[in-house]
Design an enzyme around this catalytic site. Structure first.
Site, mmCIF file in Angstrom:
data_model
loop_
_atom_site.group_PDB
_atom_site.id
_atom_site.type_symbol
_atom_site.label_atom_id
_atom_site.label_comp_id
_atom_site.label_asym_id
_atom_site.label_seq_id
_atom_site.Cartn_x
_atom_site.Cartn_y
_atom_site.Cartn_z
ATOM 1 C CB CYS A 79 -0.747 -0.062 1.322
ATOM 2 S SG CYS A 79 -2.156 0.315 0.861
ATOM 3 C CG HIS A 167 -3.983 -3.640 3.199
ATOM 4 N ND1 HIS A 167 -2.703 -3.086 4.647
ATOM 5 C CD2 HIS A 167 -4.525 -1.877 3.098
ATOM 6 C CE1 HIS A 167 -2.421 -1.733 4.432
ATOM 7 N NE2 HIS A 167 -3.833 -1.704 3.211
ATOM 8 C CD GLU A 169 -1.778 -6.232 5.214
ATOM 9 O OE1 GLU A 169 -2.148 -5.136 6.231
ATOM 10 O OE2 GLU A 169 -1.645 -6.997 4.677
ATOM 11 C CG ASP A 225 1.318 -11.754 29.414
ATOM 12 O OD1 ASP A 225 1.390 -12.982 28.377
ATOM 13 O OD2 ASP A 225 1.146 -11.231 29.282
#
Length: 509
Positions: A79, A167, A169, A225
């Site tokens: 893009c 795009h 993705e 985490d």
């Protein structure tokens, strides 16, 4: 050595999604601002230029120095990236007659081109730009077109440099992953060897080398985490890891005891600290959300520092920082605007004088879970919903009192237990019960009541960057609402939050 794809970020909302897609191909990648990226080395196998909210024709548009990259390494410009190449290498970028946004179909494809291998004519792609490439760069050939966009894709001659105006993705580009794989595997020659098991092995090896026989402390939260961070460090340094689990009085019902028992079963060296009253004192009279977060954070540091000083010769502080935190702290325009304070990045007070180790700071949330699975951590931990660091303190709107905490703990417990019992827990990314600073009139038996309103929230997401509200069954919501109102004294009305992120955030504070 770790093969790496470098993504230069021009500020696109899709940049993190590019990284996620590449990692789904078991290839490691890093996002860096377009004007601050690492020196190119033999481990970097290819470069991706992201999209951007800017136009290349703007005077203040991002302008990277590609002298050491272009033509020397494979490059895929997406893009804005493609328009940058056209604008600066002999092509021409003009405002589009019609805004090129949304679904389009590739009407012409050079199927002999390596980037377009196995892409079918008519393949749906996603456009998102106000400008268009009116003329391709000098010495470039067109490799893809749509009905309205002649230069939907191009390759620079005698270079592995490619530009696409769509795009690949995003989900709407139906063969986007094929195109990305063509670039990553066939053009960049990546081996696709970056897996959870390989991450665990290499990270433990690096931690052993880095930490040696030093002592490390880690503040555990009970979340994914910090738990995965603890297990990685435990595998590397064993008993030299000292874990501290602080009860700030803002945890879920029975959370402190349950989590301590779970950690003990994992073989971790954990000390539990009951600091409820210190936190309650620091929060007295505080209603502003940001001030509450700061009060909770400041008190945690004081308690943690006090306990850390009881351990002699500690050299390191471990943190469960993950990659979205790092990206946001070094964004294209500098650190992102403060929506709310919550990141670990840069949060270490000077007086602690400890070096920081962050073994998860290259991973996205779903990758952390996969690494946890590779480490043998139980699903009870790995599938837990995210829980905010300030805990229930930001789910009680307005001033916090012990009575409000008890009310919310009971309501939250009923809601969470209900999701589990009705097999809905795993369909939700994060669920929350929020006690509102609003009272409403109700009738219980023959008596009038005037009690708090509780909001229930459930969202679906991958990493919390965006989220949509979950359409929980009406029967379930009815049962949970009735149980909360009947069993939790202090609540007489339950509502359900149907806001998405954006524009709303997941938490209310």
């Amino acid at each position: 050595m770790q093969e790496t794809i470098l993504i230069l970020d021009f500020g696109s909302q899709y940049t993190q999604l590019i990284a996620r897609r590449i990692r789904e191909l078991n290839v490691y990648c890093e996002i860096h601002p377009f004007n601050s990226f690492p020196q190119i080395n033999k481990n970097i196998k290819g470069i991706i230029l992201s999209g951007s909210p800017f136009s290349v024709r703007d005077t203040n548009s991002p302008f990277p120095n590609l002298n050491d990259i272009k033509g020397k390494l494979p490059m895929l410009a997406v893009c804005y990236g493609a328009q940058f190449l056209a604008h600066n290498y002999g092509g021409n970028v003009m405002p589009s007659d019609t805004r090129e946004y949304g679904r389009a179909n590739l009407s012409e494809i050079d199927s002999s081109n390596k980037l377009m291998k196995n892409i079918t004519t008519g393949s749906q792609v996603w456009m998102s730009h106000g400008d268009t490439i009116a003329k391709e760069p000098k010495n470039a050939k067109i490799i893809a077109s749509t009905k309205d966009v002649r230069v939907a894709g191009f390759q620079m001659m005698n270079e592995e440099t490619y530009g696409i105006q769509f795009h690949p993705e995003v989900y709407h580009s139906t063969e986007g992953m094929i195109l990305l794989k063509n670039f990553i595997v066939d053009i960049c020659n990546c081996r696709q060897s970056w897996t959870p098991d390989s991450f665990v092995g290499s990270t433990i090896f690096d931690l052993k080398k880095k930490l040696g026989n030093d002592k490390i402390i880690l503040g555990l939260s009970g979340g994914v985490d910090s738990s995965v961070t603890a297990m990685l460090l435990h595998k590397a340094v064993g008993k030299n890891l000292y874990c501290i689990f602080v009860d700030n009085g803002l945890l879920r019902k029975n959370e402190f005891g349950n989590v301590l028992r779970s950690y003990s079963g994992m073989g971790l060296n954990v000390k539990g600290i009951d600091a409820k009253q210190q936190f309650y004192s620091s929060l007295k009279g505080v209603s502003d959300p940001e001030l509450k977060r700061k009060a909770i954070g400041k008190t945690f540091i004081e308690v943690f520092d006090q306990e850390a000083h009881k351990i002699k010769d500690v050299k390191w502080l471990a943190q469960g920082t993950i990659y979205p935190d790092v990206i946001e702290s070094v964004s294209v325009k500098g650190p992102s605007a403060t929506i709310k304070s919550h990141h670990n990045v840069g949060g270490l007070p000077d007086f602690m004088k400890l070096k920081v180790v962050e073994p998860l700071n290259t991973l996205f949330k779903d990758e952390v879970r996969r690494v946890g699975k590779a480490l043998g951590i139980s699903d009870d931990f790995l599938k837990r919903h995210p829980f905010p660091g300030p805990g229930l303190g930001i789910r009680i709107l307005g001033e916090i009192t012990e009575n409000k905490i008890k009310i919310l703990q009971e309501a939250d417990h009923i809601y969470t237990k209900g999701l589990l019992n009705h097999d809905l827990y795993d369909t939700v990314w994060q669920a929350a019960a929020i006690l509102l600073p609003v009272k409403s009139v109700g009738v219980m038996g023959d008596e009038r009541t005037y009690e708090y309103v509780l909001a229930l929230r459930a969202v679906a997401s991958t990493d919390g960057m965006t989220a949509d509200w979950v359409h929980l069954p009406y029967d379930f919501l009815s049962k949970v609402s009735n149980e909360i109102i009947n069993k939790v004294k202090g609540i007489n009305r339950v509502v359900y939050d149907i806001s998405s992120k954006p524009p709303a955030t997941i938490e209310w504070e």
